[in-house]
Scaffold this motif. Structure first.
Motif, PDB file in Angstrom:
ATOM      1  N   UNK A  27     -62.146  52.786  34.622  1.00  0.00           N
ATOM      2  CA  UNK A  27     -63.074  52.976  34.428  1.00  0.00           C
ATOM      3  C   UNK A  27     -63.559  52.852  33.025  1.00  0.00           C
ATOM      4  N   UNK A  28     -64.108  51.892  32.067  1.00  0.00           N
ATOM      5  CA  UNK A  28     -64.417  51.480  31.261  1.00  0.00           C
ATOM      6  C   UNK A  28     -65.190  50.073  30.862  1.00  0.00           C
ATOM      7  N   UNK A  29     -66.418  50.764  30.502  1.00  0.00           N
ATOM      8  CA  UNK A  29     -67.173  49.299  30.090  1.00  0.00           C
ATOM      9  C   UNK A  29     -66.811  48.449  29.774  1.00  0.00           C
ATOM     10  N   UNK A  30     -65.358  48.340  29.187  1.00  0.00           N
ATOM     11  CA  UNK A  30     -64.488  46.849  28.944  1.00  0.00           C
ATOM     12  C   UNK A  30     -64.559  46.352  29.840  1.00  0.00           C
ATOM     13  N   UNK A  31     -63.816  46.741  30.740  1.00  0.00           N
ATOM     14  CA  UNK A  31     -63.019  46.684  31.745  1.00  0.00           C
ATOM     15  C   UNK A  31     -63.986  45.902  33.389  1.00  0.00           C
ATOM     16  N   UNK A  32     -65.004  47.097  33.141  1.00  0.00           N
ATOM     17  CA  UNK A  32     -65.689  46.656  34.721  1.00  0.00           C
ATOM     18  C   UNK A  32     -66.269  45.892  34.050  1.00  0.00           C
TER      19      UNK A  32
END
Ligand SMILES: Nc1ncnc2c1ncn2[C@@H]1O[C@H](COP(=O)(O)OP(=O)(O)OP(=O)(O)O)[C@@H](O)[C@H]1O
Ligand SMILES: [Mg+2]
Length: 207
Positions: A106-111
């Motif tokens: 749940x991180x901006x990069x993964x999303x």
């Protein structure tokens, strides 16, 4: 035989960890399970070498291989660990999988990477995002569930960031073989994978 694939181009998301947890959980539940390691890094192969228990098996399997021999041997689940990135065969493998689980931190990069992944899974009959390495009490998690739900299914079973996962792997084990929150989460994910595969529930198989 059902083919369950752990897939995401994002490195380090939890593919190998969840492949092992699912394969061991299915084994503990009495299924005849094998794993296949399609990642040249050999994470799952290394884990298997450290493992002393005979099951699940590790089989040599290439993405286009026929499964007749494995089925003849009575295999019920084949859990496939894939590499990060986008190998040329990944589309075909996803197309023949019975279920695909996509670990996402749940991180901006993964999303940000989630939308193209969802598009790549259009041919798969059953797939879901799995929130992985979820930190305790993070506001990011709720937002992540909302964003992912707009793109596809999200497993209700979330996998927390827990030392029990890598600790178990030291000896070639899975956290689901111990007791604790990590084991509970892995078991819940196994139950969800069964749902995705539309396996009968225990109630339906009894009597
Ligand atoms: N839920 C978790 N809690 C704590 N550590 C974790 C968890 N899941 C994975 N890890 C650790 O994070 C690292 C990456 O996990 P893992 O190898 O499963 O990811 P991966 O998606 O298979 O990576 P790669 O893309 O390199 O194949 C490993 O060191 C693993 O032990
Ligand atoms: Mg891996």
């Amino acid at each position: 035989m059902r083919i369950i694939v752990l897939h995401t181009p994002k490195g380090g998301s939890g593919k190998s960890t969840l492949a092992r947890e699912l394969a061991v959980a299915a084994t503990l539940a009495g299924r005849h399970v094998a794993m296949a390691d399609l990642d040249p890094q050999g994470t799952t192969t290394g884990w298997y070498r450290r493992r002393t228990a005979p099951a699940p098996a590790l089989v040599a399997f290439q993405p286009t291989d026929d499964t007749a021999q494995l089925e003849a041997a009575g295999l019920e689940w084949l859990v496939i660990d894939t590499p990060p990135g986008a190998p040329p065969w990944i589309g075909d493998l996803l197309g023949r999988a019975d279920a695909v689980l996509v670990p996402v931190r749940p991180t901006p990069d993964d999303l940000l990477a989630a939308a193209p992944i969802a598009r790549g899974l259009a041919r798969c009959p059953a797939w879901a995002f799995v929130l992985s390495q979820v930190p305790p009490r993070s506001r990011l998690t709720e937002g992540a569930v909302r964003q992912l739900a707009a793109l596809g299914r999200v497993a209700p079973a979330q996998i927390g960031f827990r030392a029990d996962f890598p600790s178990a792997a030291i000896e070639g084990k899975a956290a689901v073989e111990f007791t604790g929150k990590a084991a509970d989460e892995a078991r819940d994910l196994f139950a969800y994978a069964r749902q995705l595969l539309q396996e009968p529930t225990d109630d339906q198989t009894e009597g």
